[in-house]
Design a protein around this motif. Structure first.
Motif, mmCIF file in Angstrom:
data_model
loop_
_atom_site.group_PDB
_atom_site.id
_atom_site.type_symbol
_atom_site.label_atom_id
_atom_site.label_comp_id
_atom_site.label_asym_id
_atom_site.label_seq_id
_atom_site.Cartn_x
_atom_site.Cartn_y
_atom_site.Cartn_z
ATOM 1 N N THR A 56 2.017 -10.693 0.257
ATOM 2 C CA THR A 56 2.819 -10.143 -0.836
ATOM 3 C C THR A 56 3.899 -9.215 -0.295
ATOM 4 O OG1 THR A 56 0.906 -10.241 -2.330
ATOM 5 C CG2 THR A 56 2.736 -8.822 -2.979
ATOM 6 N N MET A 57 3.527 -8.333 0.618
ATOM 7 C CA MET A 57 4.505 -7.412 1.192
ATOM 8 C C MET A 57 5.584 -8.158 1.967
ATOM 9 S SD MET A 57 2.345 -4.013 2.366
ATOM 10 C CE MET A 57 1.020 -4.859 3.227
ATOM 11 N N GLN A 58 5.190 -9.191 2.694
ATOM 12 C CA GLN A 58 6.172 -9.962 3.453
ATOM 13 C C GLN A 58 7.148 -10.682 2.528
ATOM 14 O OE1 GLN A 58 3.453 -12.240 5.928
ATOM 15 N NE2 GLN A 58 4.075 -11.077 7.731
ATOM 16 N N SER A 59 6.679 -11.087 1.368
ATOM 17 C CA SER A 59 7.577 -11.739 0.406
ATOM 18 C C SER A 59 8.630 -10.758 -0.087
ATOM 19 C CB SER A 59 6.768 -12.288 -0.780
ATOM 20 O OG SER A 59 5.876 -13.303 -0.353
ATOM 21 N N PHE A 60 8.208 -9.518 -0.365
ATOM 22 C CA PHE A 60 9.175 -8.495 -0.756
ATOM 23 C C PHE A 60 10.126 -8.169 0.394
ATOM 24 C CE2 PHE A 60 5.996 -7.353 -4.106
ATOM 25 C CZ PHE A 60 6.846 -7.442 -5.191
ATOM 26 N N ILE A 61 9.583 -8.104 1.607
ATOM 27 C CA ILE A 61 10.406 -7.802 2.775
ATOM 28 C C ILE A 61 11.462 -8.885 2.984
ATOM 29 C CG2 ILE A 61 10.396 -7.672 5.301
ATOM 30 C CD1 ILE A 61 9.429 -5.124 4.097
ATOM 31 N N TRP A 113 11.772 3.701 -3.157
ATOM 32 C CA TRP A 113 11.690 4.147 -4.546
ATOM 33 C C TRP A 113 10.751 3.242 -5.351
ATOM 34 C CZ3 TRP A 113 13.294 1.885 -9.255
ATOM 35 C CH2 TRP A 113 13.267 2.735 -10.358
ATOM 36 N N LEU A 114 10.867 1.930 -5.170
ATOM 37 C CA LEU A 114 10.001 0.992 -5.886
ATOM 38 C C LEU A 114 8.534 1.187 -5.508
ATOM 39 C CD1 LEU A 114 12.122 -2.291 -5.600
ATOM 40 C CD2 LEU A 114 11.731 -0.948 -7.671
ATOM 41 N N ALA A 115 8.288 1.428 -4.217
ATOM 42 C CA ALA A 115 6.910 1.628 -3.765
ATOM 43 C C ALA A 115 6.328 2.926 -4.317
ATOM 44 C CB ALA A 115 6.861 1.630 -2.241
ATOM 45 N N LEU A 116 7.106 3.994 -4.275
ATOM 46 C CA LEU A 116 6.630 5.287 -4.768
ATOM 47 C C LEU A 116 6.374 5.270 -6.268
ATOM 48 C CD1 LEU A 116 8.942 7.650 -2.667
ATOM 49 C CD2 LEU A 116 6.458 7.394 -2.440
ATOM 50 N N ARG A 117 7.141 4.471 -7.000
ATOM 51 C CA ARG A 117 6.956 4.349 -8.450
ATOM 52 C C ARG A 117 5.851 3.369 -8.822
ATOM 53 N NH1 ARG A 117 8.923 8.084 -11.674
ATOM 54 N NH2 ARG A 117 9.187 6.539 -13.346
ATOM 55 N N GLY A 118 5.338 2.625 -7.828
ATOM 56 C CA GLY A 118 4.257 1.675 -8.088
ATOM 57 C C GLY A 118 4.709 0.386 -8.732
ATOM 58 N N ARG A 128 1.456 1.634 -1.200
ATOM 59 C CA ARG A 128 1.313 2.675 -0.178
ATOM 60 C C ARG A 128 1.741 2.174 1.205
ATOM 61 N NH1 ARG A 128 -3.707 3.553 -0.775
ATOM 62 N NH2 ARG A 128 -4.529 2.440 1.049
ATOM 63 N N TRP A 129 1.248 0.983 1.595
ATOM 64 C CA TRP A 129 1.548 0.478 2.936
ATOM 65 C C TRP A 129 2.986 -0.023 3.072
ATOM 66 C CZ3 TRP A 129 -0.959 2.050 6.809
ATOM 67 C CH2 TRP A 129 -2.324 2.316 6.728
ATOM 68 N N MET A 130 3.622 -0.327 1.961
ATOM 69 C CA MET A 130 5.020 -0.777 2.036
ATOM 70 C C MET A 130 5.933 0.336 2.554
ATOM 71 S SD MET A 130 7.032 -3.291 1.727
ATOM 72 C CE MET A 130 6.462 -4.554 0.575
ATOM 73 N N LEU A 131 5.531 1.595 2.373
ATOM 74 C CA LEU A 131 6.335 2.712 2.860
ATOM 75 C C LEU A 131 6.447 2.710 4.383
ATOM 76 C CD1 LEU A 131 5.029 5.528 0.493
ATOM 77 C CD2 LEU A 131 7.243 4.370 0.394
ATOM 78 N N LEU A 132 5.494 2.048 5.067
ATOM 79 C CA LEU A 132 5.592 1.860 6.515
ATOM 80 C C LEU A 132 6.183 0.492 6.856
ATOM 81 C CD1 LEU A 132 5.052 2.593 9.469
ATOM 82 C CD2 LEU A 132 2.687 1.791 9.155
ATOM 83 N N PHE A 133 5.723 -0.534 6.151
ATOM 84 C CA PHE A 133 6.134 -1.908 6.463
ATOM 85 C C PHE A 133 7.638 -2.111 6.258
ATOM 86 C CE2 PHE A 133 4.364 -6.509 5.996
ATOM 87 C CZ PHE A 133 4.873 -6.803 7.251
ATOM 88 N N MET A 134 8.234 -1.332 5.362
ATOM 89 C CA MET A 134 9.662 -1.530 5.066
ATOM 90 C C MET A 134 10.557 -1.234 6.270
ATOM 91 S SD MET A 134 10.498 1.781 2.689
ATOM 92 C CE MET A 134 10.488 3.451 3.373
ATOM 93 N N GLN A 182 -7.136 -3.503 11.873
ATOM 94 C CA GLN A 182 -6.999 -4.361 10.689
ATOM 95 C C GLN A 182 -5.602 -4.256 10.052
ATOM 96 O OE1 GLN A 182 -10.245 -2.628 11.119
ATOM 97 N NE2 GLN A 182 -10.588 -4.557 12.192
ATOM 98 N N LEU A 183 -5.552 -4.028 8.740
ATOM 99 C CA LEU A 183 -4.271 -4.025 8.023
ATOM 100 C C LEU A 183 -3.279 -2.996 8.583
ATOM 101 C CD1 LEU A 183 -2.473 -4.984 5.664
ATOM 102 C CD2 LEU A 183 -3.671 -3.343 4.199
ATOM 103 N N PRO A 184 -3.657 -1.740 8.814
ATOM 104 C CA PRO A 184 -2.699 -0.779 9.388
ATOM 105 C C PRO A 184 -2.170 -1.235 10.752
ATOM 106 C CG PRO A 184 -4.604 0.367 8.499
ATOM 107 C CD PRO A 184 -4.946 -1.094 8.475
ATOM 108 N N GLY A 185 -3.046 -1.829 11.560
ATOM 109 C CA GLY A 185 -2.622 -2.293 12.876
ATOM 110 C C GLY A 185 -1.611 -3.412 12.793
ATOM 111 N N PHE A 186 -1.809 -4.330 11.842
ATOM 112 C CA PHE A 186 -0.869 -5.433 11.662
ATOM 113 C C PHE A 186 0.521 -4.899 11.306
ATOM 114 C CE2 PHE A 186 1.442 -8.591 9.315
ATOM 115 C CZ PHE A 186 1.123 -9.806 9.929
ATOM 116 N N ILE A 187 0.554 -3.971 10.373
ATOM 117 C CA ILE A 187 1.839 -3.430 9.910
ATOM 118 C C ILE A 187 2.539 -2.651 11.017
ATOM 119 C CG2 ILE A 187 2.900 -1.814 8.292
ATOM 120 C CD1 ILE A 187 0.695 -2.613 6.286
ATOM 121 N N LEU A 188 1.806 -1.780 11.719
ATOM 122 C CA LEU A 188 2.393 -0.972 12.784
ATOM 123 C C LEU A 188 2.945 -1.848 13.906
ATOM 124 C CD1 LEU A 188 2.950 1.830 13.958
ATOM 125 C CD2 LEU A 188 0.666 1.774 14.983
ATOM 126 N N SER A 189 2.204 -2.865 14.294
ATOM 127 C CA SER A 189 2.651 -3.768 15.351
ATOM 128 C C SER A 189 3.896 -4.534 14.931
ATOM 129 C CB SER A 189 1.528 -4.745 15.712
ATOM 130 O OG SER A 189 1.945 -5.644 16.716
#
Length: 424
Positions: A56-61, A113-118, A128-134, A182-189
């Motif tokens: 889902t996040m990758q689709s937004f990205i 802004w979209l992530a912070l507003r939910g 929450r994780w989109m704030l890093l993935f973006m 796991q998920l945090p590691g995928f995003i950070l990498s």
């Protein structure tokens, strides 16, 4: 008759090999592993829910990258494929890199802004994780610009070797990070090694930052091609991801989103074949935009090759991939194989008209491309919303397959009309 056809086919394969098709295909496959395809490895370390979140996040990205990049990668590919001096081509790239900084900054602010507003998802973790993935957006935008520039210069093999080296390192790192975190590691990498991948591409461009002054005509030309490209590619990306978006907002079972996401990973691997043919063919369409007979010859040659390749690969994948999913992920992703078989039909239909879009870019018929994309996306949205109400999550896959058939017909009709107009 059969022997003559076989000889022609072998000659065609050798010809595309010399042009760097197989080098670029190898590089694209590894790039695919780094992005979506690497999930084939890390899916064993992730829950179905987390895989659905990543997809889902990758689709937004992907949408944010298209909007932030404003189609300037297409402008670079088109303008640098034409008969210009190398210094002028470097200036075109340099100016478009400057323009891209603005779009990148704006789209990151909007995404935050979209992530912070939910607003991105009812799932709090995605926001929450989109704030890093973006922060993977800038590297994706600039990587696309560099690749299109090198592609326009037809340095296919050089680009492929550089990409293979850096992406191989990225894939290994991504697997290690995901295994431990796991998920945090995928995003950070994904964020870190997306930036690292820019280094060899930047060196290949050999830009002189102290060279010529900015030229307004470059911006005007780039804006013309970019505005149509961002519209077309944005619509196409939305059409491809409409299933993910609707499942994200309408389906409470987050695991089914992971099943659909895994199926899409395999589809993206198939897309690399079609995307590679597009990448090889695009500069030739731009070169021959003033020669009707040569333009038609190139289009027919690559289209015939693409249909044969896509049909063969789709048929084999429909048989093999569901079995592979069961063996690789026992007890997980129960619906992924069914999703994939239906979506593979969509992939074949797309391959039947994929070259028409880049051919229109070569002719400078950006508006025709936009019209085709608009009609195709409208059909895709209508069918997806209707089918998901009738059959639930599986209806999304059925809608994608049927919309692919409709898009084939629409694209052929619009291409023929634009072609006649261009060579009138």
């Amino acid at each position: 008759m059969n022997e003559a056809f076989f000889n022609k086919f072998i000659t065609l394969i050798l010809n595309i090999k010399r042009k760097g098709f197989f080098h670029l295909l190898s590089a694209n496959f590894l790039i695919n592993l780094f992005g979506f395809g690497s999930q084939l490895f890390v899916a064993k370390f992730l829950s179905s829910t987390d895989l659905g979140r990543i997809k889902t996040m990758q689709s937004f990205i992907s949408l944010a990258v298209i909007i932030g990049g404003f189609g300037l990668n297409t402008a670079v590919l088109k303008l640098c494929s034409e008969n210009k001096s190398l210094d002028e081509k470097k200036l075109i790239l340099k100016e478009n890199l400057k323009f891209s900084f603005i779009g990148t900054f704006v789209v990151i602010i909007i995404m935050a802004w979209l992530a912070l507003r939910g607003y991105l998802s009812p799932d709090v973790a995605i926001n929450r994780w989109m704030l890093l993935f973006m922060f993977s957006i800038p590297s994706a935008i600039f990587t696309s610009l560099f690749i299109c520039y090198i592609q326009a210069l037809k340095k296919i093999q050089v680009m492929a070797y550089a990409q293979i080296a850096i992406r191989s390192f990225g894939v290994i790192s991504l697997i290690i990070f995901t295994y431990f975190w796991q998920l945090p590691g995928f995003i950070l990498s994904s964020v870190l090694f997306g930036l690292i991948a820019l280094i060899p591409l930047f060196r290949l461009t050999e830009i002189n930052w102290k060279g010529e002054q900015a030229r307004s005509d470059i911006w005007k030309q780039s804006f013309y091609y970019g505005k149509w490209s961002v519209a077309c590619n944005g619509l196409n990306a939305f059409g491809v991801s409409i299933g993910i978006f609707l499942l994200n907002y309408l389906v409470k079972d987050r695991e089914i989103l992971g099943d659909y996401g895994l199926a899409m990973i395999f589809i993206l691997a198939l897309n690399q074949v079609t995307g590679t043919v597009q990448a090889i063919a695009t500069p030739f369409f731009s070169e021959k935009h003033n020669n009707k007979s040569e333009f038609v010859r190139v289009l027919k040659k690559y289209q015939k090759l693409l249909i044969i390749l896509a049909g063969s690969i789709a048929f084999l994948a429909i048989l093999i991939v569901p079995l592979l999913i069961k063996l690789a992920y026992p007890g997980k992703y129960q619906m992924a194989g069914v999703f994939f078989q239906i979506l593979a039909i969509r992939y074949f239909f797309w391959s039947c008209y994929a070259l028409l879009g880049v051919a229109l870019i070569g002719l400078g018929q950006m508006k025709a491309n936009f019209i085709a994309s608009s009609i195709n996306v409208l059909f895709a949205v209508f069918l997806t919303v209707s089918f998901i109400r009738l059959w639930g999550p599986i209806g999304v896959a059925y809608a994608q397959a049927l919309s692919g058939l409709v898009a084939t017909g629409v694209s052929i009709v619009i291409f023929k009309k634009a072609f006649r107009k261009c060579f009138a």
